[in-house]
Write a protein that holds these residues in place. Sequence first.
Motif, PDB file in Angstrom:
ATOM      1  N   LEU A 112      45.108  54.797   5.499  1.00 16.63           N
ATOM      2  CA  LEU A 112      44.828  55.219   6.875  1.00 16.63           C
ATOM      3  C   LEU A 112      46.087  55.869   7.442  1.00 16.63           C
ATOM      4  CD1 LEU A 112      43.052  55.393   9.391  1.00 16.63           C
ATOM      5  CD2 LEU A 112      43.711  53.034   9.932  1.00 16.63           C
ATOM      6  N   ILE A 113      46.076  57.189   7.464  1.00 10.80           N
ATOM      7  CA  ILE A 113      47.213  57.960   7.952  1.00 10.80           C
ATOM      8  C   ILE A 113      46.877  58.477   9.340  1.00 10.80           C
ATOM      9  CG2 ILE A 113      48.677  59.980   7.548  1.00 10.80           C
ATOM     10  CD1 ILE A 113      48.953  57.662   5.463  1.00 10.80           C
ATOM     11  N   ILE A 114      47.802  58.287  10.260  1.00  7.33           N
ATOM     12  CA  ILE A 114      47.616  58.719  11.642  1.00  7.33           C
ATOM     13  C   ILE A 114      48.631  59.811  11.958  1.00  7.33           C
ATOM     14  CG2 ILE A 114      47.538  58.000  14.069  1.00  7.33           C
ATOM     15  CD1 ILE A 114      45.509  56.517  12.232  1.00  7.33           C
ATOM     16  N   TYR A 115      48.149  60.926  12.480  1.00  5.17           N
ATOM     17  CA  TYR A 115      49.009  61.975  13.005  1.00  5.17           C
ATOM     18  C   TYR A 115      48.916  61.903  14.521  1.00  5.17           C
ATOM     19  CZ  TYR A 115      49.960  64.130   8.531  1.00  5.17           C
ATOM     20  OH  TYR A 115      50.419  64.367   7.264  1.00  5.17           O
ATOM     21  N   GLY A 116      50.025  61.554  15.155  1.00  7.81           N
ATOM     22  CA  GLY A 116      50.113  61.516  16.605  1.00  7.81           C
ATOM     23  C   GLY A 116      50.927  62.706  17.064  1.00  7.81           C
ATOM     24  N   ILE A 117      50.326  63.552  17.873  1.00  5.49           N
ATOM     25  CA  ILE A 117      50.988  64.769  18.339  1.00  5.49           C
ATOM     26  C   ILE A 117      51.279  64.612  19.826  1.00  5.49           C
ATOM     27  CG2 ILE A 117      50.808  67.256  18.650  1.00  5.49           C
ATOM     28  CD1 ILE A 117      48.749  65.528  16.014  1.00  5.49           C
TER      29      ILE A 117
ATOM     30  N   GLY B 280      34.712  67.356  -0.773  1.00  8.40           N
ATOM     31  CA  GLY B 280      34.667  65.906  -0.770  1.00  8.40           C
ATOM     32  C   GLY B 280      35.243  65.264   0.474  1.00  8.40           C
ATOM     33  N   THR B 281      35.428  66.041   1.526  1.00  2.99           N
ATOM     34  CA  THR B 281      36.025  65.525   2.759  1.00  2.99           C
ATOM     35  C   THR B 281      35.042  65.662   3.913  1.00  2.99           C
ATOM     36  OG1 THR B 281      38.230  66.142   2.011  1.00  2.99           O
ATOM     37  CG2 THR B 281      37.949  65.766   4.369  1.00  2.99           C
ATOM     38  N   ARG B 282      34.820  64.567   4.599  1.00  7.32           N
ATOM     39  CA  ARG B 282      34.032  64.604   5.836  1.00  7.32           C
ATOM     40  C   ARG B 282      34.992  64.843   6.979  1.00  7.32           C
ATOM     41  NH1 ARG B 282      30.914  59.720   7.581  1.00  7.32           N
ATOM     42  NH2 ARG B 282      32.655  58.659   6.627  1.00  7.32           N
ATOM     43  N   ILE B 283      34.619  65.725   7.878  1.00 15.69           N
ATOM     44  CA  ILE B 283      35.441  66.006   9.051  1.00 15.69           C
ATOM     45  C   ILE B 283      34.609  65.672  10.283  1.00 15.69           C
ATOM     46  CG2 ILE B 283      36.700  67.756  10.344  1.00 15.69           C
ATOM     47  CD1 ILE B 283      37.133  69.173   7.614  1.00 15.69           C
ATOM     48  N   LEU B 284      35.165  64.791  11.114  1.00 14.23           N
ATOM     49  CA  LEU B 284      34.454  64.293  12.283  1.00 14.23           C
ATOM     50  C   LEU B 284      35.256  64.515  13.553  1.00 14.23           C
ATOM     51  CD1 LEU B 284      33.559  60.814  10.743  1.00 14.23           C
ATOM     52  CD2 LEU B 284      32.130  62.857  10.742  1.00 14.23           C
TER      53      LEU B 284
ATOM     54  N   ILE C 203      39.356  62.481  10.958  1.00 13.72           N
ATOM     55  CA  ILE C 203      38.765  62.236  12.277  1.00 13.72           C
ATOM     56  C   ILE C 203      39.692  62.796  13.349  1.00 13.72           C
ATOM     57  CG2 ILE C 203      37.879  60.517  13.893  1.00 13.72           C
ATOM     58  CD1 ILE C 203      37.648  58.600  11.437  1.00 13.72           C
ATOM     59  N   GLY C 204      39.201  63.765  14.085  1.00  9.08           N
ATOM     60  CA  GLY C 204      39.913  64.296  15.235  1.00  9.08           C
ATOM     61  C   GLY C 204      39.459  63.546  16.471  1.00  9.08           C
ATOM     62  N   VAL C 205      40.380  62.854  17.116  1.00 13.89           N
ATOM     63  CA  VAL C 205      40.062  62.032  18.283  1.00 13.89           C
ATOM     64  C   VAL C 205      40.544  62.739  19.537  1.00 13.89           C
ATOM     65  CG1 VAL C 205      40.502  59.817  19.430  1.00 13.89           C
ATOM     66  CG2 VAL C 205      40.249  59.907  16.941  1.00 13.89           C
TER      67      VAL C 205
ATOM     68  N   VAL D  92      43.541  60.372  10.723  1.00 13.82           N
ATOM     69  CA  VAL D  92      43.140  60.452  12.131  1.00 13.82           C
ATOM     70  C   VAL D  92      44.185  61.264  12.876  1.00 13.82           C
ATOM     71  CG1 VAL D  92      42.648  59.131  14.236  1.00 13.82           C
ATOM     72  CG2 VAL D  92      41.999  58.195  12.000  1.00 13.82           C
ATOM     73  N   ILE D  93      43.706  62.174  13.729  1.00 11.55           N
ATOM     74  CA  ILE D  93      44.584  63.020  14.538  1.00 11.55           C
ATOM     75  C   ILE D  93      44.313  62.700  16.002  1.00 11.55           C
ATOM     76  CG2 ILE D  93      45.311  65.381  15.044  1.00 11.55           C
ATOM     77  CD1 ILE D  93      43.004  65.349  12.309  1.00 11.55           C
ATOM     78  N   ASP D  94      45.373  62.399  16.754  1.00 15.97           N
ATOM     79  CA  ASP D  94      45.210  62.055  18.159  1.00 15.97           C
ATOM     80  C   ASP D  94      46.452  62.495  18.933  1.00 15.97           C
ATOM     81  OD1 ASP D  94      44.057  61.000  20.457  1.00 15.97           O
ATOM     82  OD2 ASP D  94      44.398  58.912  19.914  1.00 15.97           O
TER      83      ASP D  94
END
Length: 161
Positions: free
Chosen positions: A124-129, A45-49, A18-20, A70-72
């Motif tokens: 649930l892995i979060i990438y915060g940039i 097998g991956t949904r990208i939203l 999920i790109g937020v 999740v990328i935010d």
Amino acid sequence: MVSNNTQESTSESKTVIIGVGNEYRSDDGLGVIIADKLSNINLNGTRILKQNGEPTLLMDSWKDADKVVVIDAISSGASPGTVNRFDAAEKPLPSQLFHYSTHSFSLADVIELARGLNRLPPSLIIYGIEGKNFTYGFKLSTEVEVAIGKIVELIIKEVRV
């Protein structure tokens, strides 16, 4: 306005990316931009939203998923383009990093709400940039633009494990 879906490889996907963000607020749109780039890569097998961070949409997006990434964008004062990885299923996100939001709930707030409702996925892995510019506009800052390729590669490795 950010749309909900960019790619759905299968309706039974157990991995969701999920790109937020808000693509009209410069670096705040980086999650959405990264989701667009990932949608052009075969991640079976991956949904990208793409989402704007609305709490119920996020929680519904990861319903029944085994692994969620999740990328935010974050705003902590670190160097722009700095990549942070957090395991939000294990412990709460540092709220001081995810306080920036163009809506009423931050990503940290949404995750803690989901935790309280017992609606977190097993992974649930979060990438915060770290962003630099959150003003109105479509252009990413140079530092964030440079970091995107690295972030895409990190996420590909994350979902292929």
